[in-house]
Motif scaffolding. Structure first.
Motif, PDB file in Angstrom:
ATOM      1  N   THR A 382       0.901  -1.134  -0.143  1.00  8.56           N
ATOM      2  CA  THR A 382       0.014   0.134  -0.008  1.00  8.56           C
ATOM      3  C   THR A 382       0.928   1.258   0.049  1.00  8.56           C
ATOM      4  OG1 THR A 382       0.130  -0.164   2.424  1.00  8.56           O
ATOM      5  CG2 THR A 382      -1.892  -1.201   1.103  1.00  8.56           C
ATOM      6  N   ARG A 383       2.242   1.078  -0.129  1.00 14.89           N
ATOM      7  CA  ARG A 383       3.072   2.260  -0.147  1.00 14.89           C
ATOM      8  C   ARG A 383       4.213   1.825  -0.923  1.00 14.89           C
ATOM      9  NH1 ARG A 383       3.096   5.939   5.346  1.00 14.89           N
ATOM     10  NH2 ARG A 383       1.186   5.354   6.266  1.00 14.89           N
ATOM     11  N   GLY A 384       4.688   3.027  -1.530  1.00 18.64           N
ATOM     12  CA  GLY A 384       5.692   2.968  -2.537  1.00 18.64           C
ATOM     13  C   GLY A 384       5.715   3.959  -3.619  1.00 18.64           C
ATOM     14  N   LEU A 385       6.713   3.891  -4.584  1.00 18.72           N
ATOM     15  CA  LEU A 385       6.565   4.615  -5.816  1.00 18.72           C
ATOM     16  C   LEU A 385       6.094   4.062  -7.034  1.00 18.72           C
ATOM     17  CD1 LEU A 385      10.341   5.457  -4.880  1.00 18.72           C
ATOM     18  CD2 LEU A 385       8.106   6.873  -4.302  1.00 18.72           C
ATOM     19  N   GLY A 386       5.612   4.896  -7.815  1.00 12.70           N
ATOM     20  CA  GLY A 386       5.328   4.522  -9.371  1.00 12.70           C
ATOM     21  C   GLY A 386       3.869   3.951  -9.129  1.00 12.70           C
ATOM     22  N   ASP A 387       3.687   3.066  -9.997  1.00 10.90           N
ATOM     23  CA  ASP A 387       2.142   2.314 -10.058  1.00 10.90           C
ATOM     24  C   ASP A 387       1.123   3.236 -10.649  1.00 10.90           C
ATOM     25  OD1 ASP A 387       2.360  -0.577  -9.181  1.00 10.90           O
ATOM     26  OD2 ASP A 387       2.817   0.367  -7.224  1.00 10.90           O
ATOM     27  N   HIS A 388       1.475   4.349 -11.478  1.00 10.94           N
ATOM     28  CA  HIS A 388       0.596   5.375 -11.776  1.00 10.94           C
ATOM     29  C   HIS A 388      -0.295   4.924 -12.896  1.00 10.94           C
ATOM     30  CE1 HIS A 388       2.361   8.783  -9.498  1.00 10.94           C
ATOM     31  NE2 HIS A 388       3.506   8.117  -9.987  1.00 10.94           N
ATOM     32  N   ASN A 389       0.259   3.541 -13.616  1.00 11.34           N
ATOM     33  CA  ASN A 389      -0.865   3.126 -14.571  1.00 11.34           C
ATOM     34  C   ASN A 389      -1.598   1.727 -13.930  1.00 11.34           C
ATOM     35  OD1 ASN A 389       0.210   5.137 -16.686  1.00 11.34           O
ATOM     36  ND2 ASN A 389       1.837   3.767 -17.235  1.00 11.34           N
ATOM     37  N   LEU A 390      -1.374   1.525 -12.950  1.00  6.84           N
ATOM     38  CA  LEU A 390      -1.842   0.534 -12.415  1.00  6.84           C
ATOM     39  C   LEU A 390      -3.633   0.564 -12.204  1.00  6.84           C
ATOM     40  CD1 LEU A 390      -1.473  -2.472 -11.213  1.00  6.84           C
ATOM     41  CD2 LEU A 390      -1.292  -1.328  -9.008  1.00  6.84           C
ATOM     42  N   LYS A 391      -4.513  -0.414 -12.928  1.00  4.71           N
ATOM     43  CA  LYS A 391      -5.735  -0.298 -12.524  1.00  4.71           C
ATOM     44  C   LYS A 391      -6.191  -1.599 -12.399  1.00  4.71           C
ATOM     45  CE  LYS A 391      -6.853   3.138 -15.982  1.00  4.71           C
ATOM     46  NZ  LYS A 391      -5.482   3.942 -16.158  1.00  4.71           N
ATOM     47  N   VAL A 392      -7.474  -1.888 -11.737  1.00  3.62           N
ATOM     48  CA  VAL A 392      -8.272  -2.898 -11.282  1.00  3.62           C
ATOM     49  C   VAL A 392      -8.354  -4.077 -12.816  1.00  3.62           C
ATOM     50  CG1 VAL A 392     -10.186  -4.169 -10.652  1.00  3.62           C
ATOM     51  CG2 VAL A 392      -9.360  -1.824  -9.457  1.00  3.62           C
ATOM     52  N   CYS A 393      -7.967  -5.214 -12.649  1.00  5.36           N
ATOM     53  CA  CYS A 393      -8.065  -6.080 -13.664  1.00  5.36           C
ATOM     54  C   CYS A 393      -9.520  -5.957 -14.171  1.00  5.36           C
ATOM     55  CB  CYS A 393      -7.824  -7.692 -13.039  1.00  5.36           C
ATOM     56  SG  CYS A 393      -7.582  -8.766 -14.643  1.00  5.36           S
ATOM     57  N   SER A 394      -9.530  -5.749 -15.582  1.00  2.00           N
ATOM     58  CA  SER A 394     -10.606  -5.796 -16.528  1.00  2.00           C
ATOM     59  C   SER A 394     -11.809  -4.928 -15.967  1.00  2.00           C
ATOM     60  CB  SER A 394     -11.589  -7.414 -16.295  1.00  2.00           C
ATOM     61  OG  SER A 394     -10.811  -8.161 -16.651  1.00  2.00           O
ATOM     62  N   SER A 395     -11.038  -3.616 -15.777  1.00  2.00           N
ATOM     63  CA  SER A 395     -11.774  -2.456 -15.265  1.00  2.00           C
ATOM     64  C   SER A 395     -10.737  -1.235 -15.488  1.00  2.00           C
ATOM     65  CB  SER A 395     -12.228  -2.402 -13.754  1.00  2.00           C
ATOM     66  OG  SER A 395     -12.640  -1.194 -13.321  1.00  2.00           O
ATOM     67  N   THR A 396     -11.333  -0.040 -15.351  1.00  2.00           N
ATOM     68  CA  THR A 396     -10.771   1.239 -15.634  1.00  2.00           C
ATOM     69  C   THR A 396     -10.382   1.979 -14.394  1.00  2.00           C
ATOM     70  OG1 THR A 396     -12.854   2.377 -16.079  1.00  2.00           O
ATOM     71  CG2 THR A 396     -11.646   1.702 -18.096  1.00  2.00           C
ATOM     72  N   LEU A 397     -10.858   1.405 -13.221  1.00  2.00           N
ATOM     73  CA  LEU A 397     -10.693   1.922 -11.885  1.00  2.00           C
ATOM     74  C   LEU A 397      -9.167   2.056 -11.632  1.00  2.00           C
ATOM     75  CD1 LEU A 397     -13.397   0.505  -9.589  1.00  2.00           C
ATOM     76  CD2 LEU A 397     -13.087   2.937 -10.494  1.00  2.00           C
TER      77      LEU A 397
END
Length: 507
Positions: A382-397
Motif C-alpha cells: 500500500t506504499r511505494g513509488l510508481g504504479d501510476h498506470n495500475l488499474k483494477v483487472c478488467s476495469s478502468t478503476l
C-alpha cells in the motif's frame, strides 16, 4: 495467481517498444562533485543478454530486451556475470568483488534472482556518499557555493519492483538526488545549534522574523511557537524527496517507459543519526549486542486497512460500482441479503453485526490475509513509488489513489551507544523476510560474524551472503527448499548489512 498474471502481462507489453532512455530530469541538476572521500556515481553495469531471443527480432526490440535488465553498478558485473545473475535455474548469489573498491563503512551486500516469478530481477540497490552544497544562508542572502560549508550524507537504498523493473531502476538512480536537493536549504541550519528559523526569506537581504507575537490575540490558539528539531527537518526532507520522486515517475512514465512500481527502503546517515525510511513491505532491523531493534514496519492492505477504508468512505467515487469500503470475513452471497453478518469499517478494530444490503454484495476494497491480502484484488502493498498506470483487472478503476508514496521514517542516534563490530543494521526486501524471522537473522549475525576477526572487512559481505543463501535454500525435486524442507523464497532477495561503527571505527 492474479498478481503473477498481471506481472506477466506487464512484461509482455513492455517488451514491444523502444528502449527507455536514461533521462536527465529537468528538476534535478547533475550530481554535484563530492569531496575526495565521496564515491562518485558511475553508470550501471552494462546490460546483458536477456534470455534466448530470436535472431530475426527487430533491432529496437533486441536493444530494449538488453536495456530492461541492469544490476547495481557496485557489483561490477561483466557481461558473463550479468548472464549468471539473470539465471533463474542456478540462482547464483551476487556480491561486490573482493578485488574492487569497498562500499562505504565496509557495507556488505548480496542478492539473488527469483525462481521464475518474473523475467528479470526486479530488485535494485544503491549505495552512495553524497555531498550537499548549501543553497542559501539562513538569512536568505545568496552566496557562492562553498565546499567547506557543505554536508556529506551516506545513503543506502533497496527498491523492490513489481509489474516490471523500471520504477525500481529509476528510483535507485534518482531518489538520493532528490534527498540532496531537499537538504540544500538545511545545510547551514543543521550546523547551527540554535533552533531552526520559522521562515526562510525569498528576498535577498531581508531579515527573517522568528517572533510569533503578531499571531497572538485574545482568542488565539497560538499560545506559543511549536518546537521544531533539526531531526524533524531531515525527516521532512526525506519525506518530500519520496513525493518528488513519485511525481517525477508520473511525469516521465510515458516518455521513458517507467513501468510498474516499487517498494523503497532507504537509510540516510547524517550528523550522527541514522534515518530509516520505508514505503512498502521491505524491512530493516538493528542487531545490537544480540538485541533486535525494529527500524521499520511493513505497509500492506492489512496493516493499512483503516486508512484505505477511510479514503473509500470519504471518496466513494474511487470505488466505482464494483467495490465496498466495508470488510466482511468472507464474500457476501446474494442469498444472505437481509441477514446479519459480521463486518468492520474504517473506525473499527473489532467486529460487529450489520444487516446485509445490496451494496454489500460488491467486492471488498481490502480482501485476503497475510501475503494474499490485496487492495482492490490487485496489489499486495500500500506504499511505494510508481504504479501510476495500475488499474483494477478488467476495469478502468485506478488503484494509485489508494497507494501512498510517503515513507515512515524512524531515527536511530548512533552517538547514544558505544557500538562494537558485531552491531549491524540489516536491510532486506521481502524475499528475505517471507521465510526468515528477525530472531533467525539475529542468530545468523552472531554465527557468521563470530567466525571472522573484527577488523576483517569481508565479514559483512559474508553475512549478507549467508542471509541470502539461508532464505533461498537449495534446489531439490520440488523446488528450492530450506533445511527444514519448507519452501525457500522464490522471490528476488536483496540484503544490505551496515556495520554501525561507521567509517574508520574498527582498526
Amino acid at each position: 495467481m492474479l498478481n503473477r498474471v498481471r506481472s506477466a502481462v506487464a512484461h509482455l507489453v513492455s517488451s514491444g517498444g523502444a528502449p527507455p532512455p536514461r533521462p536527465k530530469s529537468p528538476d534535478l541538476p547533475n550530481t554535484a562533485s563530492a569531496p575526495p572521500a565521496a564515491a562518485p556515481e558511475a553508470p550501471r553495469s552494462p546490460p546483458g543478454k536477456a534470455g534466448s531471443g530470436s535472431g530475426s527480432a527487430a533491432p529496437a526490440k533486441a536493444v530494449e530486451a538488453r536495456a530492461s535488465f541492469s544490476r547495481p553498478t557496485f557489483l561490477q558485473l561483466s557481461p558473463g556475470g550479468l548472464r549468471r545473475a539473470d539465471d533463474h535455474a542456478g540462482r547464483a548469489v551476487q556480491s561486490p568483488p573482493d578485488t574492487g573498491r569497498r562500499l562505504p563503512w565496509s557495507t556488505g551486500y548480496a542478492e539473488v534472482i527469483n525462481a521464475g516469478k518474473s523475467r528479470h530481477n526486479e530488485d535494485q540497490a544503491c549505495c552512495e556518499v553524497v555531498y550537499v552544497e548549501g543553497r542559501r544562508s539562513v538569512a536568505g542572502a545568496p552566496r557562492e557555493p562553498s565546499r567547506g560549508q557543505g554536508l556529506c550524507f551516506y545513503y543506502w537504498g533497496l527498491f523492490d519492483g513489481h509489474a516490471g523493473g523500471g520504477a525500481a531502476e529509476m528510483a535507485s538512480r534518482l531518489l538520493h538526488r532528490h534527498i540532496r536537493e531537499q537538504l540544500k536549504d538545511l545545510v547551514e541550519i543543521l550546523q547551527d545549534p540554535s533552533p531552526p528559523p520559522l521562515c526562510l526569506s525569498s528576498t535577498p537581504g531581508t531579515p527573517v522574523s522568528t517572533d510569533p507575537s503578531h499571531l497572538l490575540g485574545p482568542q488565539s490558539c497560538w499560545s506559543s511557537q511549536k518546537e521544531v528539531t533539526h531531526e524533524s527537518l531531515v525527516v521532512g526532507a526525506i519525506e518530500n524527496a519520496f513525493q518528488l520522486m513519485d511525481e517525477q515517475m508520473a511525469r516521465e512514465r510515458r516518455g521513458h517507459q517507467v513501468e510498474g512500481g516499487c517498494c523503497a527502503l532507504v537509510v540516510v546517515y547524517l550528523l550522527g543519526k541514522v534515518y530509516v525510511a520505508n514505503a512498502g513491505d521491505s524491512r530493516a532491523i538493528i542487531v545490537r549486542n544480540g538485541e533486535i531493534i525494529p527500524m521499520s514496519r511493513e505497509f500492506t492492505p492489512e496493516t493499512e486497512r483503516q486508512r484505505l477504508q477511510l479514503l473509500g468512505f470519504l471518496k466513494p467515487e474511487l470505488l466505482g460500482s464494483e467495490f465496498t469500503h466495508l470488510e466482511f470475513p468472507r464474500r457476501v452471497l446474494p442469498k444472505e441479503l437481509g441477514q446479519r453478518m459480521l463486518y468492520r469499517d474504517q473506525n473499527m478494530t473489532g467486529w460487529a453485526y450489520k444487516k446485509i444490503e445490496l451494496e454489500d454484495l460488491r467486492f471488498p476494497l481490502v480482501c485476503g490475509e497475510g501475503k494474499k491480502a490485496r487492495v482492490m484484488a490487485t496489489i499486495g502493498v500500500t506504499r511505494g513509488l510508481g504504479d501510476h498506470n495500475l488499474k483494477v483487472c478488467s476495469s478502468t478503476l485506478p488503484i494509485k489513489p489508494f497507494l501512498s508514496c510517503f515513507p515512515e521514517v524512524r531515527v536511530y542516534d548512533l552517538t547514544q551507544y558505544e557500538h562494537c563490530p558485531d552491531d549491524v543494521l540489516v536491510l532486506g526486501t521481502d524475499g528475505l523476510w517471507d521465510v526468515t524471522t528477525d530472531c533467525e537473522v539475529a542468530a545468523t549475525v552472531d554465527r557468521v560474524l563470530s567466525a571472522y576477526e573484527p577488523n576483517d572487512h569481508s565479514r559483512y559481505t559474508a553475512l549478507a551472503q549467508a542471509l541470502v543463501l539461508g532464505a533461498r535454500g537449495t534446489p531439490r525435486d520440488r523446488g528450492w527448499r530450506l533445511p527444514n524442507n519448507k519452501l525457500g523464497s522464490g522471490d528476488d532477495i536483496s540484503v544490505f548489512v551496515i556495520p554501525l561503527g561507521g567509517p574508520g571505527s574498527y582498526s
